[in-house]
Write a protein that holds these residues in place. Structure first.
Motif, PDB file in Angstrom:
ATOM      1  N   UNK A   1       0.847  -1.199   0.000  1.00 14.83           N
ATOM      2  CA  UNK A   1       0.000   0.000   0.000  1.00 14.83           C
ATOM      3  C   UNK A   1       0.881   1.246   0.000  1.00 14.83           C
ATOM      4  N   UNK A   2       0.644   2.218  -0.871  1.00 13.88           N
ATOM      5  CA  UNK A   2       1.462   3.433  -0.891  1.00 13.88           C
ATOM      6  C   UNK A   2       1.405   4.192   0.438  1.00 13.88           C
ATOM      7  N   UNK A   3       2.496   4.845   0.767  1.00 12.61           N
ATOM      8  CA  UNK A   3       2.620   5.555   2.039  1.00 12.61           C
ATOM      9  C   UNK A   3       1.632   6.705   2.161  1.00 12.61           C
ATOM     10  N   UNK A   4       1.222   7.302   1.034  1.00 11.29           N
ATOM     11  CA  UNK A   4       0.331   8.463   1.086  1.00 11.29           C
ATOM     12  C   UNK A   4      -1.140   8.083   0.987  1.00 11.29           C
ATOM     13  N   UNK A   5      -1.470   6.817   1.270  1.00  8.53           N
ATOM     14  CA  UNK A   5      -2.852   6.359   1.195  1.00  8.53           C
ATOM     15  C   UNK A   5      -3.709   7.164   2.173  1.00  8.53           C
ATOM     16  N   UNK A   6      -4.926   7.478   1.773  1.00  9.90           N
ATOM     17  CA  UNK A   6      -5.823   8.246   2.629  1.00  9.90           C
ATOM     18  C   UNK A   6      -6.668   7.340   3.518  1.00  9.90           C
TER      19      UNK A   6
ATOM     20  N   UNK B   1       7.734   5.214   9.171  1.00 11.65           N
ATOM     21  CA  UNK B   1       8.047   5.195  10.601  1.00 11.65           C
ATOM     22  C   UNK B   1       6.823   5.570  11.425  1.00 11.65           C
ATOM     23  N   UNK B   2       6.034   6.505  10.912  1.00 15.03           N
ATOM     24  CA  UNK B   2       4.835   6.917  11.640  1.00 15.03           C
ATOM     25  C   UNK B   2       3.860   5.749  11.779  1.00 15.03           C
ATOM     26  N   UNK B   3       3.667   4.990  10.691  1.00 16.20           N
ATOM     27  CA  UNK B   3       2.772   3.833  10.734  1.00 16.20           C
ATOM     28  C   UNK B   3       3.316   2.763  11.669  1.00 16.20           C
TER      29      UNK B   3
ATOM     30  N   UNK C   1       2.981  -0.463  16.697  1.00 14.68           N
ATOM     31  CA  UNK C   1       3.888  -1.251  17.543  1.00 14.68           C
ATOM     32  C   UNK C   1       3.211  -1.725  18.824  1.00 14.68           C
ATOM     33  N   UNK C   2       2.181  -1.018  19.290  1.00 15.86           N
ATOM     34  CA  UNK C   2       1.480  -1.451  20.500  1.00 15.86           C
ATOM     35  C   UNK C   2       0.201  -2.220  20.188  1.00 15.86           C
ATOM     36  N   UNK C   3      -0.102  -2.405  18.903  1.00 19.75           N
ATOM     37  CA  UNK C   3      -1.274  -3.178  18.529  1.00 19.75           C
ATOM     38  C   UNK C   3      -0.913  -4.658  18.418  1.00 19.75           C
ATOM     39  N   UNK C   4      -1.917  -5.470  18.210  1.00 19.08           N
ATOM     40  CA  UNK C   4      -1.689  -6.907  18.119  1.00 19.08           C
ATOM     41  C   UNK C   4      -0.960  -7.266  16.826  1.00 19.08           C
TER      42      UNK C   4
ATOM     43  N   UNK D   1      -3.763  11.522  11.385  1.00 18.03           N
ATOM     44  CA  UNK D   1      -4.147  10.738  10.211  1.00 18.03           C
ATOM     45  C   UNK D   1      -3.487   9.367  10.147  1.00 18.03           C
ATOM     46  N   UNK D   2      -2.553   9.076  11.039  1.00 20.36           N
ATOM     47  CA  UNK D   2      -1.947   7.743  11.066  1.00 20.36           C
ATOM     48  C   UNK D   2      -2.595   6.834  12.104  1.00 20.36           C
ATOM     49  N   UNK D   3      -3.785   7.191  12.560  1.00 18.30           N
ATOM     50  CA  UNK D   3      -4.478   6.384  13.560  1.00 18.30           C
ATOM     51  C   UNK D   3      -4.971   5.074  12.947  1.00 18.30           C
ATOM     52  N   UNK D   4      -5.020   4.042  13.776  1.00 15.72           N
ATOM     53  CA  UNK D   4      -5.363   2.695  13.297  1.00 15.72           C
ATOM     54  C   UNK D   4      -6.308   2.034  14.291  1.00 15.72           C
ATOM     55  N   UNK D   5      -7.283   1.279  13.760  1.00 18.73           N
ATOM     56  CA  UNK D   5      -8.153   0.447  14.587  1.00 18.73           C
ATOM     57  C   UNK D   5      -8.105  -0.972  14.046  1.00 18.73           C
ATOM     58  N   UNK D   6      -8.183  -1.944  14.948  1.00 18.39           N
ATOM     59  CA  UNK D   6      -8.174  -3.335  14.492  1.00 18.39           C
ATOM     60  C   UNK D   6      -9.173  -4.164  15.297  1.00 18.39           C
TER      61      UNK D   6
END
Length: 769
Positions: free
Chosen positions: A214-219, A357-359, A364-367, A402-407
């Motif tokens: 996936x490209x780094x600039x994905x929205x 690095x931001x991603x 790093x603290x997710x599963x 904008x680099x927030x993640x949910x799983x």
């Protein structure tokens, strides 16, 4: 990585609703069954700090929700957990606040409630009588699964608005840990047969791979992992009867294990991770007509434009794919050649999302393994926060997140949710300095903040006191762990000991009439505090003569020195009464297997042995300048009031040396390095540096990882400078700050951190790269 405690959660889910007549009453038993949101504040001090310092929480209505019903938050004194229950009917929000009566210190609040035994209940729309029955609310039945150390726990019930399937934040019980930079969220869904449970029935979570293509600039990017596509397809069809996969689709997707969609400014693409790329290629032999070749990678035509809609229904965005490409083990489909070209370009240039690095910092603290994972773009994040926390965020407000993640993780019979909402800071160049966080306390800071070891995390926490004499313990992420009221200012620095010789550290310090030993939770160790009738005039000194943890605590009261052991008992073998007031903190110096207790008293340098008897007789008087006594070049060293360097050897012989210092010079030393500051000069060993004119605090010397650092703060220009032992200013300095600093390696990486004041009530932590 976050761990999921499935077995425990299953037990709670299975048996949590069963009532037992003999269990003791707790606040959770009185949660209204119709509460659509339940929030538990585990520590009011921690929660207040989070509201003040986390940019997202500070813009919610959580504070006004408290203040509208309980009064000003700064004067709210609740010592234990507080439950806040919200139910909305006819556009009217009703609130119920529940805690134990013993936790309420505000008398006005105690008079505004309905109580049952030991439970305090306040409702904005009170019933005629508190019901004497146990709550069957999910928060009540699942409370045991929550983290009582989280900033807060929160339950969101089913939304009354019509939602799409697969809602992320409905019927979910979450632990929320807030720092000034992020919100870390983890929890479980309370409905065992929710859409996520049905979707991933008999499907095991796996490590996500698509971020590598996936490209780094994905929205916007989301992925679903399936270990068995045939079972996954059945699960999808059970939820969406219109989603019927063709035999070709089953065969193609059967060679894959993960599918994801990406949205960019140029359009949409769908990517697949193949676990058998040869089989995938063979199945695509009927679609081999090349549309073009881009950077030696062919882009093929594809005329099965309904394959994703028919197979995955609404799980994926609408896409009538007409082109695809293959990159190693990845298949990427789109209706736009330009998107595929961007994917090829970023993949070959190693500019993928996974390489960001931001991603990486976010996940790093997710599963490690997940069933579903999605980046939260600013639109998604704003919509979610505005609905859940009644905020008014715009997309622009959340640009930094904008680099927030949910799983989602379907683990056995429990569905877990993890999320990281992170304030992204651009990557820092090597040999520079970056701000890690800033934190505002409830009152102006008193003294200098310092690092202390955390024996559990093997990292460093921060201790600091405010002018209201509250002592704070703060994590290296900027989270207030606890706050403790003291009777007065702390004298000098806090020391750490291991009194019980078990690796668990305590903090030792003194105020004007007490000596404290606190454990890491801020509790008094047995036997402490020691209380004194007469005033303590110097900071308590802590000695460990033989490095065997048989500690000695030396208390100074004007002319008297009192020695105590680690249990708070007087040491009978030590006795000393000075002829004149002791005007420096006694220090222990060990040299050539001998112990020296050194301090100044009037115009005399006193050097004692372990028993308080004179070890060295220094006959000559010294006009002390108020500087500390250092052991420099194997001699007891200080400055006199004329700025001369005064040294005393182990025979008691005094020597003086003029080094060009003026009477207002401040010094600091290690065993071989001396730094001095006066007027607009800083001298480190023989290197003399000309400074801007300013108002300088005394220089500080730190010895970390076999390297010497000299720190100097200019209060006038509010800047902190850091030099090496040769007088060379480190790259990136000076930085903003107007107090002395503490420097250490505060976390697990190799970079050093330092803390200082950046405002009257504000701390800031920097990291050196």
């Amino acid at each position: 990585m976050k761990k999921t405690f499935s077995l425990f959660a299953i037990i709670i889910l299975t048996y949590g609703c069963q009532k037992t007549s003999n269990r003791s009453l707790v606040p959770e038993h009185y949660i209204p069954n119709n509460a659509q949101m339940v929030l538990r504040i585990n520590s009011m001090d921690v929660f207040k700090s989070a509201l003040k310092n986390n940019p997202i929480l500070s813009k919610t209505k959580l504070q006004s929700m408290l203040e509208d019903h309980l009064g000003p938050i700064d004067s709210l004194n609740i010592s234990g957990p507080l439950l806040i229950c919200k139910n909305k009917e006819n556009e009217q929000s009703n609130y119920t606040f529940i805690t134990e009566k013993k936790h309420i210190a505000n008398k006005s609040l105690l008079n505004l409630n309905q109580t049952l035994d030991s439970i305090w209940i306040l409702s904005s729309n009170p019933p005629s009588k508190v019901k004497e029955e146990y709550s069957n609310h999910p928060f009540s039945t699942l409370s045991a699964t929550t983290d009582k150390n989280a900033t807060f726990n929160i339950y969101f019930g089913p939304s009354k608005k019509k939602q799409n399937k697969f809602s992320l934040f409905e019927q979910v019980l979450l632990d929320v840990n807030a720092t000034p930079e992020q919100l870390s969220i983890s929890g479980i869904y309370t409905d065992k047969i929710n859409d996520w449970a049905r979707l991933f029935h008999q499907i095991s979570p796996e490590a996500q791979q698509l971020a590598k293509v996936i490209p780094n600039d994905v929205e916007n990017f989301k992925s679903l992992v399936y270990t068995d596509f045939e079972q996954f397809s059945k699960n999808i069809q059970a939820i969406d009867s219109t989603a019927i996969a063709s035999e070709f689709s089953k065969s193609l997707f059967g060679t894959t294990q993960e599918i994801g969609s990406m949205e960019t400014s140029k359009g949409i693409a769908i990517a697949l991770h193949s676990i058998d790329i040869s089989a995938s290629r063979e199945l695509l032999l009927g679609f081999q007509e090349k549309a073009k070749i881009f950077r030696s990678v062919p882009i093929f035509k594809f005329n099965n434009d309904s394959i994703f809609k028919n197979s995955f229904g609404k799980l994926l965005p609408k896409l009538a794919s007409t082109r695809y490409t293959i990159l190693d083990h990845y298949l990427v489909f789109s209706d736009q050649e330009k998107i595929l070209e961007d994917v090829i370009s970023d993949y070959t240039n190693k500019n993928s999302l996974n390489s960001s690095k931001a991603f990486q910092n976010t996940i790093e603290t997710l599963s490690d393994e997940a069933s579903f994972q999605k980046t939260l773009d600013t639109k998604d994040l704003a919509t979610t926060l505005n609905e859940l926390l009644d905020t008014n965020f715009s997309e622009k407000d959340l640009n930094a997140y904008k680099n927030s993640v949910v799983q989602i993780i379907k683990d056995d019979e429990v569905v877990h949710l993890n999320a990281e909402i992170v304030n992204f800071r651009p990557a820092t160049k090597q040999n520079s300095v970056r701000e890690v966080f800033s934190l505002t306390l409830e009152a102006p800071i008193l003294g200098t903040a310092q690092f202390v070891k955390n024996h559990q995390t093997k990292q460093k926490d921060i201790v600091v006191q405010d002018i209201e004499n509250h002592l704070y313990l703060i994590s290296n992420k900027g989270v207030v762990r606890w706050k403790k009221k003291l009777p007065g200012p702390i004298l000098g620095q806090i020391k750490q000991v291991d009194i019980f010789k078990n690796g668990r550290l305590q903090m030792v310090f003194s105020t004007a009439k007490k000596v404290y030993v606190l454990d890491r939770l801020g509790r008094n160790v047995e036997g402490f505090p020691l209380s004194f009738k007469d005033r303590i005039t110097q900071a308590v000194a802590v000695f460990d003569y033989d490095k065997n943890k048989n500690y000695r605590l030396l208390v100074t009261q004007d002319k008297s020195l009192l020695m105590y052991d680690g249990k708070g008992k007087r040491v009978k073998g030590f006795s000393h009464q000075s002829k004149k007031p002791v005007n420096s903190q006694p220090q222990h110096i060990r040299y050539n297997s001998k112990d020296y207790i050194v301090f100044t008293a009037g115009d005399k340098l006193s050097i004692l042995n372990r028993r308080g008897k004179k070890r060295i007789n220094v006959k000559e008087t010294i006009k002390f300048s108020g500087q500390k006594i250092y052991f420099y070049n194997n001699k007891f060293t200080t400055l006199d009031s004329d700025g001369a360097l005064v040294q005393v050897d182990t025979k008691g012989r005094v020597s003086k040396q003029s080094l060009g210092f003026d009477p207002l010079t401040e010094i600091t030393t290690s065993s071989r390095t001396l730094a001095a500051q006066w007027a607009n000069y800083l001298q480190i060993k023989s290197t003399k540096i000309t400074l801007d004119y300013g108002s300088y605090l005394p220089p500080q010397l730190f010895y970390v990882n076999d390297k010497i650092y000299i720190a100097l703060t200019d209060q006038q220009l509010q800047k902190v400078s850091l030099y090496d032992s040769n007088g060379v200013l480190f790259s990136g300095f000076p930085v903003y700050g107007f107090s002395q600093i503490d420097l250490s390696n505060a976390d697990r990486n190799s970079s050093l951190e330092f803390i200082c004041q950046s405002g009257a009530s504000e701390l800031i932590m920097y990291q050196l790269y």
